[in-house]
Design an enzyme around this catalytic site. Structure first.
Site, PDB file in Angstrom:
ATOM      1  N   CYS A  42       0.892  -1.151   0.008  1.00 25.58           N
ATOM      2  CA  CYS A  42      -0.132  -0.108   0.174  1.00 25.58           C
ATOM      3  C   CYS A  42       1.035   1.238   0.102  1.00 25.58           C
ATOM      4  O   CYS A  42       1.271   1.682   1.040  1.00 25.58           O
ATOM      5  CB  CYS A  42      -1.090  -0.108   1.274  1.00 25.58           C
ATOM      6  SG  CYS A  42      -2.174   1.466   0.937  1.00 25.58           S
ATOM      7  N   CYS A 100      -0.141   3.751  -7.396  1.00 25.95           N
ATOM      8  CA  CYS A 100      -1.250   3.325  -6.470  1.00 25.95           C
ATOM      9  C   CYS A 100      -1.425   1.601  -6.726  1.00 25.95           C
ATOM     10  O   CYS A 100      -1.579   1.256  -8.086  1.00 25.95           O
ATOM     11  CB  CYS A 100      -2.585   3.655  -6.591  1.00 25.95           C
ATOM     12  SG  CYS A 100      -3.862   3.233  -5.624  1.00 25.95           S
TER      13      CYS A 100
END
Length: 249
Positions: A79, A197
């Site tokens: 993440c 991302c």
């Protein structure tokens, strides 16, 4: 003799993309002497806000323990924005802490973070200036831009798709990036980050965009796979995944 590598992933509970793209890349290598299995531990997060990200990051220690229980050969904290939203250089602190936790639990490996992997991937390409695309709301994109620039990489341009719901981010069509990137200023860039991302799908578009614009194209996912392969002392080669995974580095 075939060797199996256990890949551990620390992922947000709503993430659906890293467990798709990382296996796809590693299995695409087509090397009969290696196989990969994938093992995840999850941290609760539904909406991509700084508050939820900070709360989620506290769970990463538990995840490192769980994955070290499985004696994984590599562990990746998948993440990027959870790390970058915590401030300059946080990936170094996080990786060090999680590596120590894994070692104390009997797994002596260095834990990788997607945030650190992206920065290192840009360094590896020799890029000094990049343009990026993110799915985030603009304030989070600014945090990512600031983090990258504090790593001595200039961000020339950025596009924020402004999707706050993490499940919706995972449902974005990666091939839309072929059109979105046309609005990104890459005229002075050394490389393009097509997805800053791990949840925004981009793998099917990476090579297509790279071939079109003539610049190295990478993503949080491809950079993470590069670091996973390097940590396993394997050649960083994946077909149709951009220059970073061409085997040249």
């Amino acid at each position: 003799m075939t060797k199996n590598y256990r890949i551990g992933l620390i992922v947000p509970s709503s993430n659906t993309t890293m467990e798709t793209e990382i296996p796809a890349m590693l299995n695409a290598r087509g090397n009969e002497e290696e196989t990969f299995t994938f093992h995840s531990s999850r941290m609760r997060m539904l909406h991509v806000t700084k508050e939820e990200l900070t709360k989620m990051d506290l769970e990463s220690d538990r995840c490192a323990v769980e994955l070290s229980d499985a004696r994984c050969d590599a562990i990746a904290y998948a993440c990027l924005v959870a790390i970058m939203s915590q401030g300059s250089g946080y990936h170094c602190l996080s990786e060090s802490r999680l590596s120590s936790i894994a070692k104390e639990n009997g797994t002596d490996i260095s834990v990788i973070s997607s945030a650190g992997a992206l920065v290192e991937g840009i360094y590896t390409l020799g890029a000094k200036k990049v343009s990026i695309i993110t799915p985030y709301m603009k304030p989070l994109t600014k945090m990512v831009v600031d983090y990258i620039e504090e790593s001595e990489i200039e961000v020339l341009d950025s596009i924020s798709l402004e999707v706050a719901d993490n499940l919706e981010v995972g449902r974005l069509n990666p091939l839309n990036l072929l059109e979105i990137v046309k609005d990104l200023d890459v005229s002075q860039a050394d490389a393009v980050v097509l997805s800053a991302c791990v949840q925004m799908p981009s793998l099917p578009a990476i090579q297509k965009v790279e071939d079109r614009i003539g610049l190295p194209v990478l993503s949080a996912s491809t950079a993470t796979v590069y670091q996973i392969l390097k940590s396993l002392d394997l050649k960083a080669s994946v077909p149709n995944a951009g220059k970073l995974l061409s085997g040249a580095y």
